[in-house]
Design an enzyme around this catalytic site. Sequence first.
Site: not given
Length: 341
Positions: A177, A222
């Site tokens: 992420e 992500k």
Amino acid sequence: MSERLEDIAVAMVANGRGLLAADESTATIKKRFDSIGLESTESSRRDYREMLLRSDEAMRNYISGVILYEETLFQKAADGTPLVDVIRNAGSIPGIKVDTGAKPLPHFPNETVTEGLDGLAARLAKYYEAGARFAKWRGVVAISGALPSFGAIKANAHALARYATLCQEAKIVPIVEPEVLMDGAPGDHSIERSEEVTEWVLRTVFEELGDLRVKLEGMILKPSMVIDGKKARKASVEEVAERTVKVLKRTVPAAVPGIAFLSGGQSTEEATAHLSAINTAHDLPWKLTFSYGRALQQEALNAWNGKPENVAAGQRAFTHRAKMCSLAAKGSWKKDLEQAA
Ligand code: 13P
């Protein structure tokens, strides 16, 4: 359920399902609870998360996995059932946030690097034992004047890659992420600047992942969407979708099975509409779904309001939003469906 990383990753993004990010740190969940005037205690945090996880319709149909904070991974529901079992019994996969947060990066004023690598292998073994099959690590990049710097981007990308290798070694799928903030200070950047920085960040992240031999088939990306700063918001839904898809196509190898966006401070409806537009009329090599925290939980938190008698209302609100996000992950969300709760 298969234990192969590739199979877990595919299951995490399959069939219009997505991830519930319920991994707020103790400090962050306190802020969320402050907004409804509820004291944050171990049991109020448990009650809130149990309400979400026992939303059976949502969990079975729309939520492929749940990112937990360490406390929740080892917590039991009010009736003594481990919350991990509540998740698994609904056919969903438990996951765990493993970074220890963004800390000031020396020599880089106003920039951060995410920490948590020391001792991570041992923690991952413990989390696997407790049932976690995927993990999350968030690197944070803020846009402000001439920032971000390459040094900060590279430090975060390298840490993400080191984390990803440790996860794969521990049979845990890493969610990688790299968040480009839309609501950091000052939060007034243009969508063009967001596009430029997001492309730079993703390119650097995949270089580092490649250098450290991360198996792309066994990870999930992500990212944040390409979107203008919260204080300068004017891009249309279509423009956010077009620019986001353009940047992903330029930077994310087709071997990655799925991309699960964070919501990053977008309203619930914005986050739903953007995801649907991203999935409309684009033939892309990866599944594109949600891994939302605030955008999945906000309405449920408000409807619940910390009161046991509102559990059903909270679950209805959560189920509705999860269903809308699921439609968006298939590109078939429409604004008029919003009213049909
Ligand atoms: P938001 O969707 O609220 O940004 O949270 C997702 C997340 O997991 C951030 O790390």
